[in-house]
Structure formats: structure tokens, C-alpha cells
Design an enzyme around this catalytic site. Structure first.
Site, mmCIF file in Angstrom:
data_model
loop_
_atom_site.group_PDB
_atom_site.id
_atom_site.type_symbol
_atom_site.label_atom_id
_atom_site.label_comp_id
_atom_site.label_asym_id
_atom_site.label_seq_id
_atom_site.Cartn_x
_atom_site.Cartn_y
_atom_site.Cartn_z
ATOM 1 N N HIS A 137 -2.717 7.211 15.360
ATOM 2 C CA HIS A 137 -3.938 7.003 16.135
ATOM 3 C C HIS A 137 -5.082 6.939 15.137
ATOM 4 O O HIS A 137 -5.299 7.889 14.360
ATOM 5 C CB HIS A 137 -4.146 8.144 17.123
ATOM 6 C CG HIS A 137 -5.372 7.977 17.971
ATOM 7 N ND1 HIS A 137 -5.957 9.025 18.650
ATOM 8 C CD2 HIS A 137 -6.140 6.900 18.236
ATOM 9 C CE1 HIS A 137 -7.018 8.589 19.297
ATOM 10 N NE2 HIS A 137 -7.159 7.303 19.054
ATOM 11 N N ASP A 138 -5.831 5.853 15.141
ATOM 12 C CA ASP A 138 -6.848 5.651 14.110
ATOM 13 C C ASP A 138 -7.857 6.787 14.048
ATOM 14 O O ASP A 138 -8.312 7.161 12.962
ATOM 15 C CB ASP A 138 -7.549 4.291 14.260
ATOM 16 C CG ASP A 138 -8.059 4.007 15.664
ATOM 17 O OD1 ASP A 138 -8.095 4.931 16.510
ATOM 18 O OD2 ASP A 138 -8.416 2.843 15.930
#
Length: 469
Positions: free
Chosen positions: A236-237
């Protein structure tokens, strides 16, 4: 020189960034950049997942052309979106975007099965209508044949990793955003899945950041002309971006600034209590089983859409300059209102909101831009007040990182509106966090604290204080 490749894919673009460590400092080099976006296919807003993987491959080949062969690679993307595969590992349906309206009304249907307060107690995840759980329920209701045929559930970075390695896993930080993972035992919650009638066997084993998935598929190693390890970053960025905070203390609030703004802090345990549910804070997974206690705020998506409505006539720096000229304009909108999620015309929605709330309606471009930036700063301030109330303490500073931290005018507004010192940087927070996870996997940094100290020494961090003009 050893290189580590971060492939950071966002909603509008992706980048291949090589990292290396020289004299204790982290160095970055952008190798390749490509476009991303959603398009309408059969009445659904979708990602072109095949094109994304081709872009992943092109960027890796660029490394070869430059003679800079990475030791390892990690991929991060946005959260909540996924694909389903059949028994032959072929895609079922489209890779639908979270901005599609198929989840309309699904949250309410879930609450008829599982009460809202129990759902929050189980998962600790904030209620956003686009969460994976509501997307899956929409498929179950409207296209049940897809779920019946499904044998594998993979989130977007999980699927790209599968195409690279042939290994099927669900990475923890991204899996936690689905609202299907139990916040305490950190595994897929069997009760939620059973209550919603979703097959449990389509979900994969949850693996942590720093996990080495293995090397490339044989055919890809031949195609690239070399082999390398694929390592899980926080896929997840925002999870990767939070790794890059230069504030490794308990007196700082973190703000990951990009298309979305994610504001909060790191915690060692989830807070799944009525107060945090009321304020719609989320407890997303982080590296080393840390929890990212944060609030989602619509972020720079709003000004991006304003720019699009203006036919991209103004650069973002020009919009900032025009906003500065109208700094006395005080109207504020709630950027988290669902009306701003994917409006037909962002400027009209802003004007209508101001009209409906008896505020001055922005007319000039500078007034519209000022309204957006001022609104973001006030939304951040509301979140800060919530955090201080929940933790019963005052925080000293806000570390803003990610692409949005380059907006010095917004940084000034945040410092002045919140009354906090603002540390802006690093800019490439997500790519840095991605690379750091790989470096930690190889024990090049002994722990996250050492990595953060290195980040602070390696990149330019600008300080803004309340009252700065």
C-alpha cells in the site's frame, strides 16, 4: 554498486526508481515513468491491468539498458482494488477502480448483516464506500457468477507480483485496507466472510513487508537477461510513505500528501473504540506490525480535478501563485464530502457547496484554488484536533511527505491554521519507503529507526513555522 528497484504506481502515473546506498546516504534515480488512469469499459471504471504489467516490464528493461541491474524489486500501488482469477489463473471480469459507483448502497447492506460498531471492532478500518468489502458485496449481488468461478483473490500489487514470480500471497498493509482482516490477529476474518457469504478459500496467506517472494519466473529472467529477487515492501503506497517519515518520535503527526491526504500517526495497537469510529479514523497495517492510525482526506485530487476542468490551462505552480494573490478568500468546503469523490465538474461542486453553506462563492481561478488549499488545511486541522483529543496530548509538529509536500503555500497554510511546526519532506516518500523495506530485508539497515535517521540525512527537509509568510 548495488541497486534496489522501487516500482511505485499511483492513480495517474507510475515510476521505476532505483535506490542505492553511498557513504550511509540513500540515493535515488528515476529510470522510467509511465501513465496510468481509469477508463470506462462496459459501464465500469477500470484499470488497464495488462498495460500496467507491460509498463512494469518496460521499466525493468530500462535498467538493463543503463547497465544498472537491481538486486531486488518491490511494487507498491494504491489500496482496496483487486482482481479475481479463475482456476486457470485468468482474470474474471475487469480490474474495477474504487472510484466506480458499483459500491453505492453496499455499505448500508453490509450493516444490515453486521452492525457498524461490530464491523469496526473486528477490523478497525474506517468506513469508506469504496472499501474492498463493499466492492465484493456488489459483485456478489450483481455478478454472482464471477464470485462463484473465482479461485484466487489478489490485490493489484499482489497480482503484479504473481505475474513476476508465480507466487500468490496477500501483503499485509494492503490487505488490512479491505475491511476483511481482523485488526487483532491480523488474518482474514472468517466470521465477516462467512456472514457475507464470501468464500474464504480464495484469499491467500498474508505476508509481511520485507518478505522475499523469490526470484522471477524463468521466462521473465530470460526476457530481461537477468534474475532478481522480488521483495514485498508495504505494497500500500501510504504504508511505504509512512516508513519515510523523518520524525521517529511520539510528538509528531504524519501527513502523506498526494492524490489522497492521509494524516495520523504510528501506533503499536489498534484503537477500535466508539470515539475513533465516530471520527472515522482507520487502523491500517504498517511495517513490523505497526498500525497506521490515520484519517483519509480527499487530498490533492480536488485541485487536480479543478485543473482538468480548466482544460489544464494552468500549471499547478501557476494555480498556487493565483491562490496566493487571493489569500484573503476564506470560504471552506469539506473536501471529504462524497460529492467531491468523482464529480462531473469539481469547480461546480465547490461553488454549489459554498452557495449551500452561505459562504462567498469563488468565481476567479485564484479564489477557487485558494478555497481548495484553505479547505485542505482546515480539514487537516480538524483531524489534528481529533487526534489530540483521542490521545489526550498536544503534538509539536507535522511531517508532510510525498509529492504534495512540494507545495510551500499549502505547507504555510497548514502551519498557520494548525499552529504546528511543519517539516516538509521527503518528496519521494513512497519510493523511499519501498526501497527501505528491501534494504531492511537484507539487513543493510538494522531497524526502522536507523533507516529514518539515514533518510533525514539523505534528503532536503524544509521547516515551516506558524506565522511564516
Amino acid at each position: 554498486m548495488e541497486y534496489y528497484l522501487a516500482i511505485d504506481i499511483g492513480a495517474s502515473s507510475g515510476r521505476h526508481i532505483l535506490g542505492s546506498v553511498e557513504n550511509g546516504k540513500l540515493k535515488l534515480e528515476e529510470i522510467y515513468r509511465f501513465e496510468n488512469g481509469i477508463s470506462k469499459i462496459n459501464d465500469e471504471f477500470c484499470w488497464d491491468i495488462d498495460k500496467l504489467f507491460e509498463s512494469v516490464k518496460i521499466g525493468i528493461k530500462k535498467c538493463v539498458e543503463l547497465g544498472k541491474i537491481p538486486r531486488s524489486v518491490g511494487i507498491d500501488t494504491w489500496a482496496v482494488d483487486f482482481v479475481l482469477l479463475d482456476e486457470n489463473d485468468k482474470l474474471l471480469g475487469n480490474a474495477v477502480s474504487y472510484r466506480d459507483d458499483r459500491t453505492e448502497g453496499m455499505m448500508e447492506e453490509v450493516f444490515e448483516i453486521i452492525p457498524k460498531d461490530m464491523m469496526y471492532l473486528y477490523t478497525g478500518i474506517a468506513f469508506q464506500r469504496f472499501n474492498t468489502i463493499y466492492q465484493l458485496l456488489s459483485i456478489k449481488k450483481n455478478k454472482p457468477e464471477i464470485l462463484e468461478k473465482a479461485k484466487t483473490f489478489l490485490m493489484i500489487p499482489d497480482y503484479l507480483n504473481f505475474l513476476l514470480t508465480g507466487k500468490k500471497v496477500n501483503e499485509y498493509t494492503n490487505a488490512s485496507t479491505t475491511q476483511l482482516v481482523n485488526s487483532f490477529d491480523r488474518t482474514w476474518d472468517p466470521k465477516i466472510l462467512d456472514d457475507l457469504g464470501i468464500k474464504q478459500d480464495i484469499f491467500q496467506e498474508i505476508k509481511l513487508p520485507k518478505t522475499r517472494l523469490g526470484t522471477l519466473r524463468a521466462e521473465l529472467a530470460i526476457e530481461f537477461g537477468f534474475d532478481m529477487e522480488v521483495i514485498l515492501p508495504a505494497t500500500h503506497d501510504t504504508g511505504s510513505a509512512f516508513i519515510s517519515s523523518v520524525c521517529n518520535d511520539s510528538d509528531s503527526i504524519y501527513l502523506s500528501s498526494g492524490t489522497w491526504s492521509l494524516i495520523g500517526l504510528e501506533n503499536r495497537f489498534p484503537l477500535c473504540v466508539p470515539q475513533t469510529m465516530e471520527y472515522n479514523f482507520t487502523n491500517e497495517g504498517g511495517i513490523d506490525y505497526r498500525y497506521r492510525f490515520l484519517k483519509n482526506i480527499m487530498g490533492l485530487w480536488v485541485i487536480q480535478e479543478v485543473s482538468r476542468n480548466l482544460d489544464n490551462k494552468y500549471s499547478f505552480s501557476e494555480l498556487v501563485d493565483l491562490a496566493r494573490e487571493k489569500a484573503s478568500f476564506t470560504s471552506v468546503v469539506d473536501v471529504n464530502d462524497d460529492r467531491f469523490l468523482k464529480p462531473e465538474n469539481m469547480i461546480m461542486e465547490i461553488k454549489n457547496y459554498c452557495l449551500e453553506t452561505n459562504q462567498k462563492v469563488p468565481e476567479e481561478v485564484g479564489e477557487i484554488a485558494m478555497c481548495v488549499y484553505n479547505s485542505l488545511a482546515h480539514c487537516y486541522q480538524n483531524a489534528v484536533l481529533n487526534i489530540e483529543e483521542i490521545f489526550e496530548k498536544k503534538f509539536e509538529r507535522i511531517n508532510i511527505f510525498g509529492g504534495g509536500c512540494q507545495n510551500n503555500f499549502l505547507n504555510e497554510l497548514v502551519a498557520n491554521v494548525t499552529g504546528k511546526e511543519v517539516l516538509a519532506g521527503p518528496i519521494e516518500a513512497t519510493a523511499i519507503g519501498n526501497i527501505v523495506a528491501q534494504l531492511l530485508s537484507y539487513n543493510i539497515y538494522k531497524d526502522l529507526g536507523e533507516a529514518r535517521s539515514s533518510i533525514k540525512e539523505s534528503f532536503n527537509i524544509i521547516t515551516f513555522k506558524p506565522g511564516d509568510v
